[in-house]
Design a protein around this motif. Structure first.
Motif, PDB file in Angstrom:
ATOM      1  N   SER A  35      -2.112   5.563  -6.042  1.00  0.00           N
ATOM      2  CA  SER A  35      -1.472   6.816  -5.641  1.00  0.00           C
ATOM      3  C   SER A  35      -2.493   7.788  -5.040  1.00  0.00           C
ATOM      4  N   VAL A  36      -2.954   7.431  -3.837  1.00  0.00           N
ATOM      5  CA  VAL A  36      -3.917   8.236  -3.078  1.00  0.00           C
ATOM      6  C   VAL A  36      -3.438   8.286  -1.628  1.00  0.00           C
ATOM      7  N   PRO A  37      -3.964   9.214  -0.808  1.00  0.00           N
ATOM      8  CA  PRO A  37      -3.609   9.184   0.619  1.00  0.00           C
ATOM      9  C   PRO A  37      -3.934   7.818   1.221  1.00  0.00           C
ATOM     10  N   GLY A  38      -2.963   7.220   1.899  1.00  0.00           N
ATOM     11  CA  GLY A  38      -3.118   5.882   2.441  1.00  0.00           C
ATOM     12  C   GLY A  38      -2.763   4.791   1.457  1.00  0.00           C
ATOM     13  N   GLY A  39      -2.372   5.166   0.258  1.00  0.00           N
ATOM     14  CA  GLY A  39      -2.015   4.205  -0.778  1.00  0.00           C
ATOM     15  C   GLY A  39      -0.512   4.129  -1.006  1.00  0.00           C
ATOM     16  N   GLY A  58      11.114  12.650  -0.029  1.00  0.00           N
ATOM     17  CA  GLY A  58      11.422  13.616   1.020  1.00  0.00           C
ATOM     18  C   GLY A  58      12.712  13.195   1.711  1.00  0.00           C
ATOM     19  N   SER A  59      12.665  13.045   3.027  1.00  0.00           N
ATOM     20  CA  SER A  59      13.850  12.664   3.792  1.00  0.00           C
ATOM     21  C   SER A  59      13.903  11.161   4.083  1.00  0.00           C
ATOM     22  N   LYS A  60      12.949  10.393   3.556  1.00  0.00           N
ATOM     23  CA  LYS A  60      12.833   8.979   3.929  1.00  0.00           C
ATOM     24  C   LYS A  60      13.187   8.048   2.779  1.00  0.00           C
ATOM     25  N   GLY A  73      10.169   1.598  -7.378  1.00  0.00           N
ATOM     26  CA  GLY A  73      10.069   2.173  -6.046  1.00  0.00           C
ATOM     27  C   GLY A  73       8.628   2.194  -5.587  1.00  0.00           C
ATOM     28  N   LEU A  74       8.400   1.831  -4.322  1.00  0.00           N
ATOM     29  CA  LEU A  74       7.059   1.859  -3.733  1.00  0.00           C
ATOM     30  C   LEU A  74       7.037   2.925  -2.646  1.00  0.00           C
ATOM     31  N   VAL A  75       6.283   3.978  -2.885  1.00  0.00           N
ATOM     32  CA  VAL A  75       6.232   5.129  -1.988  1.00  0.00           C
ATOM     33  C   VAL A  75       4.975   5.037  -1.128  1.00  0.00           C
ATOM     34  N   GLY A  76       5.148   4.866   0.167  1.00  0.00           N
ATOM     35  CA  GLY A  76       4.013   4.876   1.077  1.00  0.00           C
ATOM     36  C   GLY A  76       3.501   6.293   1.279  1.00  0.00           C
ATOM     37  N   LEU A  77       2.195   6.476   1.125  1.00  0.00           N
ATOM     38  CA  LEU A  77       1.570   7.796   1.255  1.00  0.00           C
ATOM     39  C   LEU A  77       0.655   7.792   2.478  1.00  0.00           C
ATOM     40  N   SER A  78       0.952   8.621   3.452  1.00  0.00           N
ATOM     41  CA  SER A  78       0.143   8.645   4.671  1.00  0.00           C
ATOM     42  C   SER A  78      -1.256   9.179   4.374  1.00  0.00           C
ATOM     43  N   LEU A  79      -2.178   8.911   5.282  1.00  0.00           N
ATOM     44  CA  LEU A  79      -3.550   9.399   5.117  1.00  0.00           C
ATOM     45  C   LEU A  79      -3.622  10.924   5.155  1.00  0.00           C
ATOM     46  N   VAL A 258     -11.202  -2.398  21.951  1.00  0.00           N
ATOM     47  CA  VAL A 258     -11.889  -3.240  20.968  1.00  0.00           C
ATOM     48  C   VAL A 258     -13.381  -3.310  21.296  1.00  0.00           C
ATOM     49  N   THR A 259     -14.152  -3.776  20.315  1.00  0.00           N
ATOM     50  CA  THR A 259     -15.568  -4.060  20.544  1.00  0.00           C
ATOM     51  C   THR A 259     -15.861  -5.544  20.353  1.00  0.00           C
ATOM     52  N   GLY A 260     -14.820  -6.342  20.107  1.00  0.00           N
ATOM     53  CA  GLY A 260     -14.968  -7.783  19.925  1.00  0.00           C
ATOM     54  C   GLY A 260     -13.649  -8.379  19.460  1.00  0.00           C
ATOM     55  N   PRO A 261     -13.542  -9.711  19.436  1.00  0.00           N
ATOM     56  CA  PRO A 261     -12.280 -10.351  19.045  1.00  0.00           C
ATOM     57  C   PRO A 261     -11.949 -10.119  17.569  1.00  0.00           C
ATOM     58  N   HIS A 262     -10.760  -9.628  17.315  1.00  0.00           N
ATOM     59  CA  HIS A 262     -10.312  -9.422  15.932  1.00  0.00           C
ATOM     60  C   HIS A 262      -8.820  -9.105  15.929  1.00  0.00           C
ATOM     61  N   LEU A 263      -8.241  -9.145  14.742  1.00  0.00           N
ATOM     62  CA  LEU A 263      -6.869  -8.690  14.532  1.00  0.00           C
ATOM     63  C   LEU A 263      -6.896  -7.343  13.827  1.00  0.00           C
ATOM     64  N   HIS A 264      -6.201  -6.359  14.388  1.00  0.00           N
ATOM     65  CA  HIS A 264      -5.931  -5.118  13.669  1.00  0.00           C
ATOM     66  C   HIS A 264      -4.523  -5.231  13.108  1.00  0.00           C
ATOM     67  N   TRP A 265      -4.397  -5.109  11.791  1.00  0.00           N
ATOM     68  CA  TRP A 265      -3.096  -5.216  11.113  1.00  0.00           C
ATOM     69  C   TRP A 265      -2.790  -3.898  10.415  1.00  0.00           C
ATOM     70  N   SER A 266      -1.713  -3.241  10.861  1.00  0.00           N
ATOM     71  CA  SER A 266      -1.216  -2.045  10.196  1.00  0.00           C
ATOM     72  C   SER A 266       0.051  -2.392   9.429  1.00  0.00           C
ATOM     73  N   LEU A 267       0.171  -1.828   8.223  1.00  0.00           N
ATOM     74  CA  LEU A 267       1.363  -2.025   7.396  1.00  0.00           C
ATOM     75  C   LEU A 267       1.957  -0.662   7.089  1.00  0.00           C
ATOM     76  N   SER A 268       3.264  -0.509   7.337  1.00  0.00           N
ATOM     77  CA  SER A 268       3.930   0.774   7.170  1.00  0.00           C
ATOM     78  C   SER A 268       5.017   0.698   6.104  1.00  0.00           C
ATOM     79  N   LEU A 269       5.043   1.718   5.242  1.00  0.00           N
ATOM     80  CA  LEU A 269       6.130   1.909   4.271  1.00  0.00           C
ATOM     81  C   LEU A 269       6.679   3.312   4.467  1.00  0.00           C
ATOM     82  N   ASN A 270       7.999   3.445   4.515  1.00  0.00           N
ATOM     83  CA  ASN A 270       8.660   4.726   4.773  1.00  0.00           C
ATOM     84  C   ASN A 270       7.910   5.546   5.817  1.00  0.00           C
ATOM     85  N   GLU A 271       7.547   4.870   6.939  1.00  0.00           N
ATOM     86  CA  GLU A 271       6.909   5.463   8.119  1.00  0.00           C
ATOM     87  C   GLU A 271       5.471   5.931   7.877  1.00  0.00           C
TER      88      GLU A 271
END
Length: 285
Positions: A35-39, A58-60, A73-79, A258-271
């Motif tokens: 339960s931290v920003p980004g958590g 909130g509204s989500k 319940g899993l609450v996504g917390l933005s950074l 990018v600075t080289g070959p890689h995968l950037h993976w973002s995961l979103s919960l309640n936006e």
């Protein structure tokens, strides 16, 4: 003699299956979150004998799973979430007429800095036309992160690529010493052409070639859990495809910023973009 032989084989098979089941039960850890920003904040919403509750932060709408005999319940917390107390509201009756509330506490967290040098200046200081494209793409991506599909969701995710964790979530980033948004995903470095696979079941909701993200795939896993995979060299899927865990979606590349070959993976919960490491079995070495 034949009957005795079959009986012994059946006995051994039953014993093996029993051991396998016990192993699976013992190794299935509960989702604990952070339960931290980004958590992700974990909220108890009552016993699972009731119908799955409808919960909101909130509204989500928020993701609700069954865990240890409870609705969770899993609450996504933005950074950008500030430390403090917040309210989750939910309904457990069939007609959703009785509203209940529970408080969650968000603790502070400081993320490290990362400074990168970009040779292509257009990714550091875009011109007017490039900024217009960036804004259009940002608006479009915002609509994708809002998608909600009311379905059961597995939160024990698998690594989408066989590689090395090169940049963790939440880094405060500087490109050519200019501050940029914090790192809203994880980077996994691997040779160009390495397969990228589904971390769990889902539906492809968009593919495209984005300014910063390069060749990109968006996946709806259900209940507001959305994956975004960036910088691919090849995309192997199309919108509407229904895929299972382990199915190929593309290949590692170095398209976009990018600075080289890689995968950037973002995961979103309640936006809210959250740390995918919270859903993975162990840290990638």
């Amino acid at each position: 003699m034949t009957k005795i032989f079959l009986s012994k084989r059946l006995t051994r098979l039953i014993a093996l299956l029993a051991c396998f089941s016990i192993f699976n039960i013992a190794s299935a850890a509960s989702f604990t979150g952070s339960s931290v920003p980004g958590g992700v904040s974990v909220v108890n919403l009552g016993t699972s004998s009731e119908a799955r509750p409808h919960a909101r932060y909130g509204s989500k709408n928020i993701l609700v799973i069954e865990q240890d005999g409870q609705w969770t319940g899993l609450v996504g917390l933005s950074l950008k979430t500030l430390p403090g107390n917040y309210i989750v509201s939910y309904q457990t009756d069939k007609d959703n007429s009785t509203n209940k509330e529970v408080s969650i506490k968000v603790k502070p967290k400081t993320y490290q800095e990362q400074r990168l040098k970009m040779k292509q200046k257009k990714y550091v200081s875009p011109d007017e036309d490039q900024l217009a494209r960036i804004n259009r793409e940002k608006k479009h991506m915002g609509t994708l992160f809002k998608i909600w599909t009311d379905t059961d969701v597995a939160v024990d995710l698998s690594w989408p690529v066989d590689g090395t964790l090169s940049s963790p979530f939440g880094l405060r980033r500087f490109f050519n010493d200019q501050p940029r948004n914090p790192h809203s995903g994880i980077d996994i470095a691997a040779p160009e052409g390495t397969d990228i696979v589904m971390p769990t079941d889902g539906v492809i909701i968009d593919t495209g070639d984005y300014y910063f993200n390069g060749k990109t795939v968006f996946v709806d896993h259900g209940q507001g859990m959305i994956s975004m995979f960036n910088h691919m060299s090849k995309i192997a899927v199309k919108s509407g495809d229904k895929l299972k865990r382990g199915d190929k979606i593309g290949e590692i590349g170095q398209t976009g910023r990018v600075t080289g070959p890689h995968l950037h993976w973002s995961l979103s919960l309640n936006e809210a973009r959250v740390d995918p490491m919270l859903f993975l079995p162990e840290k990638k070495k």
